[in-house]
Design an enzyme around this catalytic site. Structure first.
Site, PDB file in Angstrom:
ATOM      1  CG  ASP A  27      -2.156   0.935   1.205  1.00  0.00           C
ATOM      2  OD1 ASP A  27      -2.463   1.366  -0.012  1.00  0.00           O
ATOM      3  OD2 ASP A  27      -2.751   0.998   1.950  1.00  0.00           O
ATOM      4  N   GLY A  30       0.301   5.275  -4.654  1.00  0.00           N
ATOM      5  CA  GLY A  30      -0.595   6.547  -4.941  1.00  0.00           C
ATOM      6  C   GLY A  30      -0.095   7.761  -4.232  1.00  0.00           C
ATOM      7  NE  ARG A  40      -4.090   6.618  -7.558  1.00  0.00           N
ATOM      8  CZ  ARG A  40      -4.134   6.422  -6.300  1.00  0.00           C
ATOM      9  NH1 ARG A  40      -4.052   7.306  -5.498  1.00  0.00           N
ATOM     10  NH2 ARG A  40      -4.364   5.129  -6.084  1.00  0.00           N
ATOM     11  CG  HIS A  44       0.439   1.618  -9.293  1.00  0.00           C
ATOM     12  ND1 HIS A  44       0.103   1.190  -7.982  1.00  0.00           N
ATOM     13  CD2 HIS A  44      -0.767   2.498  -9.907  1.00  0.00           C
ATOM     14  CE1 HIS A  44      -1.040   1.846  -7.701  1.00  0.00           C
ATOM     15  NE2 HIS A  44      -1.598   2.502  -8.584  1.00  0.00           N
ATOM     16  CB  SER A  72      -8.449  -5.526  -4.087  1.00  0.00           C
ATOM     17  OG  SER A  72      -9.232  -4.646  -4.592  1.00  0.00           O
ATOM     18  CG  ASN A  75      -7.496  -2.501  -6.361  1.00  0.00           C
ATOM     19  OD1 ASN A  75      -6.701  -3.253  -6.155  1.00  0.00           O
ATOM     20  ND2 ASN A  75      -8.066  -1.384  -5.497  1.00  0.00           N
ATOM     21  NE  ARG A  78      -7.203   1.731  -6.613  1.00  0.00           N
ATOM     22  CZ  ARG A  78      -6.103   1.984  -5.743  1.00  0.00           C
ATOM     23  NH1 ARG A  78      -5.069   2.225  -6.549  1.00  0.00           N
ATOM     24  NH2 ARG A  78      -6.108   1.676  -4.572  1.00  0.00           N
ATOM     25  NE  ARG A 201      -8.753   0.577   4.615  1.00  0.00           N
ATOM     26  CZ  ARG A 201      -8.386   1.880   4.726  1.00  0.00           C
ATOM     27  NH1 ARG A 201      -8.808   2.518   5.752  1.00  0.00           N
ATOM     28  NH2 ARG A 201      -8.009   2.787   3.859  1.00  0.00           N
ATOM     29  CG  LEU A 202      -7.349  -8.547   6.368  1.00  0.00           C
ATOM     30  CD1 LEU A 202      -5.893  -8.750   6.385  1.00  0.00           C
ATOM     31  CD2 LEU A 202      -8.211  -9.749   7.269  1.00  0.00           C
ATOM     32  CB  SER A 203      -8.022  -4.151   2.233  1.00  0.00           C
ATOM     33  OG  SER A 203      -7.944  -2.769   2.817  1.00  0.00           O
TER      34      SER A 203
HETATM   35  C1  FPP Z   1      -1.998   0.121  -3.245  1.00  0.00           C
HETATM   36  O1  FPP Z   1      -1.433   1.366  -3.301  1.00  0.00           O
HETATM   37  C2  FPP Z   1      -1.493  -0.572  -4.480  1.00  0.00           C
HETATM   38  C3  FPP Z   1      -2.139  -0.985  -5.261  1.00  0.00           C
HETATM   39  C4  FPP Z   1      -3.655  -1.292  -5.583  1.00  0.00           C
HETATM   40  C5  FPP Z   1      -1.765  -1.955  -6.576  1.00  0.00           C
HETATM   41  C6  FPP Z   1      -0.369  -2.530  -6.311  1.00  0.00           C
HETATM   42  C7  FPP Z   1       0.243  -2.871  -7.475  1.00  0.00           C
HETATM   43  C8  FPP Z   1       1.729  -3.008  -7.751  1.00  0.00           C
HETATM   44  C9  FPP Z   1       2.770  -2.613  -6.493  1.00  0.00           C
HETATM   45  C10 FPP Z   1       2.267  -2.970  -8.998  1.00  0.00           C
HETATM   46  C11 FPP Z   1       1.959  -4.019  -9.680  1.00  0.00           C
HETATM   47  C12 FPP Z   1       2.041  -5.296  -9.335  1.00  0.00           C
HETATM   48  C13 FPP Z   1       2.743  -6.316  -9.987  1.00  0.00           C
HETATM   49  C14 FPP Z   1       2.631  -7.654  -9.110  1.00  0.00           C
HETATM   50  C15 FPP Z   1       3.975  -6.174 -10.854  1.00  0.00           C
HETATM   51  P1  FPP Z   1      -2.708   2.512  -3.569  1.00  0.00           P
HETATM   52  O2  FPP Z   1      -2.609   2.904  -4.941  1.00  0.00           O
HETATM   53  O3  FPP Z   1      -3.780   2.428  -2.975  1.00  0.00           O
HETATM   54  O4  FPP Z   1      -1.943   3.900  -2.977  1.00  0.00           O
HETATM   55  P2  FPP Z   1      -2.763   4.851  -2.149  1.00  0.00           P
HETATM   56  O5  FPP Z   1      -3.318   4.402  -1.023  1.00  0.00           O
HETATM   57  O6  FPP Z   1      -1.381   5.712  -1.779  1.00  0.00           O
HETATM   58  O7  FPP Z   1      -3.448   5.688  -2.904  1.00  0.00           O
END
Ligand code: FPP
Length: 248
Positions: A27, A30, A40, A44, A72, A75, A78, A201-203
């Protein structure tokens, strides 16, 4: 280097302090990007690099099962641009990292509902699973279009269908058979769930598997900045916990 395990050396005593089964909620991508005035998606991209680095380190530490939350079932809400960016990263990651998996002796599995994913991604997922199925090192579960509630519902439905088909009776619906019907099948329970970024949280992540997991929430770090030493900090905290599993 307390927890470090070299493939050629005997397992050091300290390895008992390393969780056997680790879940990571990656997490903060973003927020990491926003702090730098970047889109954002840039978070990633760096988050995916961190994921590669940490995966390798987990294997070397002696972790047996690692599950990472990549996308998830929620997701999809988004912006399309961000969903596309994550899917493109996955595509790129899957193509590039096959060699990593082979070299690091990692067995890859994907957990989640594959049906809505693009055909080319599904193919790469199958290829990664098939070509690493014989690996004996760490099992890496990549949770993609995954939700714990969806997973349990699908498992219950599968058992109900078997009852209807006369293969099993309602009495055969047990904790064991339900667990076997989950994506993670016969993997052991999760020992530790790790979440950086200050969310507590576990989300909807591994909700069945983490019934007795310990939680380490690291509010001082966002996933793209996560380093090997942060993992060691989490393991040190895990080792301090007194796990009783409902006993005394
Ligand atoms: C949570 O951060 C992250 C995600 C929902 C996506 C995770 C994806 C990656 C790490 C990259 C791709 C994965 C692989 C396996 C190549 P957030 O976007 O919710 O961050 P924020 O809470 O700060 O907005």
């Amino acid at each position: 280097m307390l927890f470090f395990k070299k493939k050629t050396t005997p397992v050091p005593l300290e390895e008992r302090l390393v969780p056997q089964n680790l879940g990571i909620i990656m997490d903060g991508n973003g927020r990491w990007a926003r702090k730098r005035g970047l889109p954002r998606q840039a978070g990633h991209v760096t988050g995916a690099q961190t994921f590669r680095k940490i995966t390798k380190y987990c294997e070397r530490c002696g972790i047996r099962y690692l599950t990472v939350y990549a996308f998830s079932t929620e997701n999809w809400k988004r912006p399309q641009e961000e969903v596309d960016a994550i899917m493109n990263l996955l595509h790129q990651y899957l193509r590039e990292s096959l060699a990593d998996f082979q070299k690091e002796n990692i067995r890859v599995r994907f957990i989640g509902d594959r049906a809505p994913l693009a055909e080319d991604i599904r193919q790469l997922m199958e290829e990664a699973e098939e070509s690493t199925a014989h690996k004996e090192g760490m099992t890496l579960n990549i949770a993609l279009n995954y939700g714990g509630q969806q997973e349990i519902t699908a498992a219950a439905r599968r058992l109900a269908e078997r009852v209807q088909a006369g293969e099993i009776t309602p009495a055969d619906v047990t904790e064991e058979s339900l667990q076997q019907a989950l994506y993670t099948e016969d993997q052991p329970p999760v020992d530790l769930i790790l979440r950086p970024s200050g969310e507590y949280r576990l989300s909807n992540f591994l909700i069945w598997q983490s019934a007795y997991a310990e939680f380490v929430f690291m509010e001082d770090i966002l996933w793209p900045d996560f380093k090997e030493s942060d993992l060691e900090r989490a393991f040190a905290e895990f080792a301090r916990r007194n796990r009783r599993f409902g006993g005394v």
